[in-house]
Design a protein around this motif. Structure first.
Motif, PDB file in Angstrom:
ATOM      1  N   ILE A  87      59.743  44.651  30.319  1.00 62.53           N
ATOM      2  CA  ILE A  87      60.763  44.603  29.341  1.00 62.53           C
ATOM      3  C   ILE A  87      62.110  44.384  29.878  1.00 62.53           C
ATOM      4  N   GLY A  88      62.358  45.231  31.060  1.00 61.93           N
ATOM      5  CA  GLY A  88      63.816  44.673  31.822  1.00 61.93           C
ATOM      6  C   GLY A  88      63.893  43.155  32.116  1.00 61.93           C
ATOM      7  N   SER A  89      62.746  42.894  32.742  1.00 65.40           N
ATOM      8  CA  SER A  89      62.933  41.270  33.212  1.00 65.40           C
ATOM      9  C   SER A  89      63.112  40.498  31.949  1.00 65.40           C
ATOM     10  N   VAL A  90      62.691  40.823  30.816  1.00 64.53           N
ATOM     11  CA  VAL A  90      62.923  39.692  29.584  1.00 64.53           C
ATOM     12  C   VAL A  90      64.267  39.949  29.340  1.00 64.53           C
ATOM     13  N   PHE A  91      64.989  41.201  29.323  1.00 59.89           N
ATOM     14  CA  PHE A  91      66.361  41.495  29.090  1.00 59.89           C
ATOM     15  C   PHE A  91      67.402  40.878  30.110  1.00 59.89           C
ATOM     16  N   GLN A  92      66.946  40.888  31.037  1.00 62.13           N
ATOM     17  CA  GLN A  92      67.805  40.429  32.364  1.00 62.13           C
ATOM     18  C   GLN A  92      67.798  38.959  32.153  1.00 62.13           C
ATOM     19  N   ALA A  93      66.748  38.139  31.781  1.00 68.88           N
ATOM     20  CA  ALA A  93      66.653  36.836  31.698  1.00 68.88           C
ATOM     21  C   ALA A  93      67.341  36.177  30.430  1.00 68.88           C
ATOM     22  N   LEU A  94      67.189  37.084  29.405  1.00 73.67           N
ATOM     23  CA  LEU A  94      67.853  36.701  28.053  1.00 73.67           C
ATOM     24  C   LEU A  94      69.286  36.612  28.226  1.00 73.67           C
ATOM     25  N   PHE A  95      69.854  37.865  28.786  1.00 71.99           N
ATOM     26  CA  PHE A  95      71.411  37.854  28.838  1.00 71.99           C
ATOM     27  C   PHE A  95      71.821  37.681  30.344  1.00 71.99           C
ATOM     28  N   ARG A  96      71.118  37.103  31.028  1.00 73.44           N
ATOM     29  CA  ARG A  96      71.527  36.784  32.446  1.00 73.44           C
ATOM     30  C   ARG A  96      72.493  37.677  33.077  1.00 73.44           C
ATOM     31  N   ILE A  97      71.802  39.107  33.005  1.00 68.93           N
ATOM     32  CA  ILE A  97      72.504  40.120  33.716  1.00 68.93           C
ATOM     33  C   ILE A  97      71.514  40.885  34.457  1.00 68.93           C
ATOM     34  N   PRO A  98      71.992  40.813  36.091  1.00 74.11           N
ATOM     35  CA  PRO A  98      70.904  41.823  36.681  1.00 74.11           C
ATOM     36  C   PRO A  98      70.994  43.290  36.802  1.00 74.11           C
ATOM     37  N   ILE A  99      70.021  43.894  36.708  1.00 74.10           N
ATOM     38  CA  ILE A  99      69.606  45.356  36.665  1.00 74.10           C
ATOM     39  C   ILE A  99      69.298  45.525  37.898  1.00 74.10           C
ATOM     40  N   LYS A 109      75.625  47.881  31.871  1.00 70.80           N
ATOM     41  CA  LYS A 109      74.237  47.978  32.378  1.00 70.80           C
ATOM     42  C   LYS A 109      73.608  49.466  31.995  1.00 70.80           C
ATOM     43  N   SER A 110      74.024  50.364  32.048  1.00 70.25           N
ATOM     44  CA  SER A 110      73.602  51.754  31.507  1.00 70.25           C
ATOM     45  C   SER A 110      73.081  51.776  30.173  1.00 70.25           C
ATOM     46  N   ALA A 111      73.697  51.181  29.428  1.00 65.49           N
ATOM     47  CA  ALA A 111      73.592  51.046  28.022  1.00 65.49           C
ATOM     48  C   ALA A 111      72.238  50.139  27.748  1.00 65.49           C
ATOM     49  N   LEU A 112      72.034  49.179  28.504  1.00 66.76           N
ATOM     50  CA  LEU A 112      71.040  48.155  28.391  1.00 66.76           C
ATOM     51  C   LEU A 112      69.837  48.983  29.055  1.00 66.76           C
ATOM     52  N   VAL A 113      69.841  49.692  30.014  1.00 65.30           N
ATOM     53  CA  VAL A 113      68.899  50.398  30.398  1.00 65.30           C
ATOM     54  C   VAL A 113      68.404  51.716  29.465  1.00 65.30           C
ATOM     55  N   GLU A 114      69.056  51.865  28.836  1.00 67.05           N
ATOM     56  CA  GLU A 114      68.911  53.135  27.484  1.00 67.05           C
ATOM     57  C   GLU A 114      68.133  52.247  26.589  1.00 67.05           C
ATOM     58  N   LEU A 115      68.521  51.107  26.340  1.00 68.87           N
ATOM     59  CA  LEU A 115      67.769  50.215  25.308  1.00 68.87           C
ATOM     60  C   LEU A 115      66.332  49.935  25.717  1.00 68.87           C
ATOM     61  N   TYR A 138      68.248  26.961  22.742  1.00 67.36           N
ATOM     62  CA  TYR A 138      69.449  26.679  22.074  1.00 67.36           C
ATOM     63  C   TYR A 138      70.561  27.752  22.150  1.00 67.36           C
ATOM     64  N   ASN A 139      70.076  29.051  21.566  1.00 63.49           N
ATOM     65  CA  ASN A 139      71.113  29.880  21.451  1.00 63.49           C
ATOM     66  C   ASN A 139      71.385  30.964  22.483  1.00 63.49           C
ATOM     67  N   SER A 140      70.535  31.186  23.654  1.00 61.98           N
ATOM     68  CA  SER A 140      70.669  32.017  24.417  1.00 61.98           C
ATOM     69  C   SER A 140      71.758  31.970  25.355  1.00 61.98           C
ATOM     70  N   LYS A 141      72.376  30.784  25.471  1.00 64.92           N
ATOM     71  CA  LYS A 141      73.471  30.597  26.347  1.00 64.92           C
ATOM     72  C   LYS A 141      74.775  31.154  25.742  1.00 64.92           C
ATOM     73  N   ASP A 142      74.670  31.515  24.446  1.00 59.93           N
ATOM     74  CA  ASP A 142      75.917  32.096  23.841  1.00 59.93           C
ATOM     75  C   ASP A 142      75.524  33.538  23.476  1.00 59.93           C
ATOM     76  N   LEU A 143      74.495  33.935  23.948  1.00 63.56           N
ATOM     77  CA  LEU A 143      74.048  35.606  23.754  1.00 63.56           C
ATOM     78  C   LEU A 143      74.316  36.392  25.047  1.00 63.56           C
ATOM     79  N   LEU A 144      75.302  37.079  24.907  1.00 68.68           N
ATOM     80  CA  LEU A 144      76.004  37.732  26.093  1.00 68.68           C
ATOM     81  C   LEU A 144      75.791  39.338  25.790  1.00 68.68           C
ATOM     82  N   TRP A 145      75.481  39.924  27.110  1.00 67.42           N
ATOM     83  CA  TRP A 145      75.520  41.599  26.618  1.00 67.42           C
ATOM     84  C   TRP A 145      76.874  42.005  27.439  1.00 67.42           C
ATOM     85  N   THR A 146      77.580  42.608  26.276  1.00 65.73           N
ATOM     86  CA  THR A 146      79.000  42.780  26.596  1.00 65.73           C
ATOM     87  C   THR A 146      79.293  44.502  26.909  1.00 65.73           C
ATOM     88  N   ASP A 147      78.234  45.215  26.910  1.00 68.47           N
ATOM     89  CA  ASP A 147      78.354  46.639  26.987  1.00 68.47           C
ATOM     90  C   ASP A 147      77.964  46.784  28.665  1.00 68.47           C
TER      91      ASP A 147
END
Length: 267
Positions: A219-231, A193-199, A182-191
Motif C-alpha cells: 500500500i505504501g509503495s502505491v502511495f509513494q508512486a502516486l504522490f512521488r513522495i519517498p517514505i 509524511k507522518s500523516a501519510l503513514v497514518e493513512l 493524465y492526472n497524477s502529475k497534478d496530484l500532490l501530497w501536501t501534508d
C-alpha cells in the motif's frame, strides 16, 4: 525528535544527519551523568547497558548508516537505483551471517536469557580469554561493557533490514504507471509524511483494500508512486507513531473532524 523531524518531510539523508547529531549529544550527556552519579543498584546497571544505552546507540549506528547509504546513492530511480539498494541489502545479510547470527552471545540475547547478565552488562567484567573482537580495546571502560555495543549492532541491523527491504521492494512499474497517468502529475501530497503513514496503516489495519490481503508495504509503495513522495522506512515510521504523546492518530482525527465540519456546512 524522530516524530518532530518526521513532520518536516525532510530528505532521508537530512533527517538521518540531524538524528546522528541529536543522538551523539544524548550519549555524551548520559555518559557524564553515569560517571558522576553511578548506578543505584546492580540491576539498574544491567538494565542500562542491556536496554537503555543499546537503544540509543543502536539508533545512532542505524542513522549514521542511512546517511552514508543515501548520500552514496548514484541515482534517484531506475535499475541502477534498485541494484544499489539490493547490494546494500546483500552486504547487510552477509554481515549478519558472518558476525552476528553465529555467535553464542546473539543466541543468548535472542533467547531472552538473563543468567549471564551480570557478566555481559556490568562494568569491568570483560574477559579477554573469551577471544573477543579487537574492538574491545577501544571500549571506554567507564561507559561500556563491550556487549552493550553488540546489542546496539543487533538493534541497528534490524532497523536497517526493514529500511533496505522497503527500498528494494518499490516497484518501478508502479512509478511508471502513475507517472504516465493524465492526472497524477497534478496530484500532490501536501501534508506531512507522518500523516501519510497514518493513512496507509489505517487502510491496512481496516482490511478495506484487496479484502485485507495486501501488505502495508505494498500500500505504501502505491502511495509513494502516486504522490512521488519517498517514505524512508514505513515500518520504522509506524513504530514511532505508536510512542507519540497524546493522540496517536492525529491525522485521522483531523480527517474525521474536517468531514463532519464539511457535512454541517452542506445544505
Amino acid at each position: 525528535m524522530e516524530n518532530k523531524l518526521g513532520l518536516e518531510s525532510l530528505p532521508a539523508f537530512d533527517e538521518a544527519y540531524k538524528m546522528v547529531l541529536f543522538l551523539q549529544e544524548l550519549l555524551v550527556e548520559l555518559k557524564a551523568e553515569i560517571i558522576q552519579q553511578g548506578f543505584v543498584s546492580i540491576q539498574d546497571e544491567i538494565d542500562f547497558f542491556k536496554i537503555v544505552k543499546p537503544e540509543i546507540l543502536g539508533k545512532l549506528i542505524y542513522y549514521n548508516k542511512i546517511f552514508r547509504i543515501e548520500t552514496g546513492c548514484p541515482v534517484s530511480s531506475g535499475k541502477m537505483y534498485f541494484r544499489y539498494y539490493l547490494n546494500e541489502f546483500r552486504l547487510l545479510k552477509q554481515e549478519y551471517k558472518n558476525h552476528i547470527s553465529n555467535s553464542n552471545f546473539y543466541r543468548y540475547y535472542r533467547s531472552g536469557r538473563t543468567d549471564n547478565d551480570d557478566t555481559y552488562f556490568r562494568l569491568g567484567k570483560i574477559n579477554i580469554h573469551d577471544g573477543l573482537n579487537s574492538f574491545v580495546f577501544e571500549v571506554e571502560s567507564n561507559f561500556s561493557t563491550y556487549y552493550d555495543y553488540k546489542v546496539a549492532r543487533i538493534i541497528a541491523n534490524e532497523f536497517l533490514y526493514s529500511y533496505l527491504l522497503s527500498k528494494i521492494n518499490q516497484k518501478d512499474e508502479l512509478h511508471h504507471k502513475f507517472k504516465n497517468s493524465y492526472n497524477s502529475k497534478d496530484l500532490l501530497w501536501t501534508d506531512s509524511k507522518s500523516a501519510l503513514v497514518e493513512l496507509i496503516y489505517a487502510l491496512y489495519a481496516s482490511g478495506v483494500l484487496s479484502h485485507g490481503k495486501i501488505s502495508a508495504r505494498k500500500i505504501g509503495s502505491v502511495f509513494q508512486a502516486l504522490f512521488r513522495i519517498p517514505i524512508n522506512d514505513l515500518h520504522h515510521a509506524f513504530h514511532r507513531m505508536k510512542t507519540r504523546a497524546g493522540s496517536r492518530t492525529i491525522f485521522l482525527d483531523h480527517l474525521k473532524n474536517s468531514l463532519e465540519e464539511y457535512m454541517d456546512k452542506e445544505p
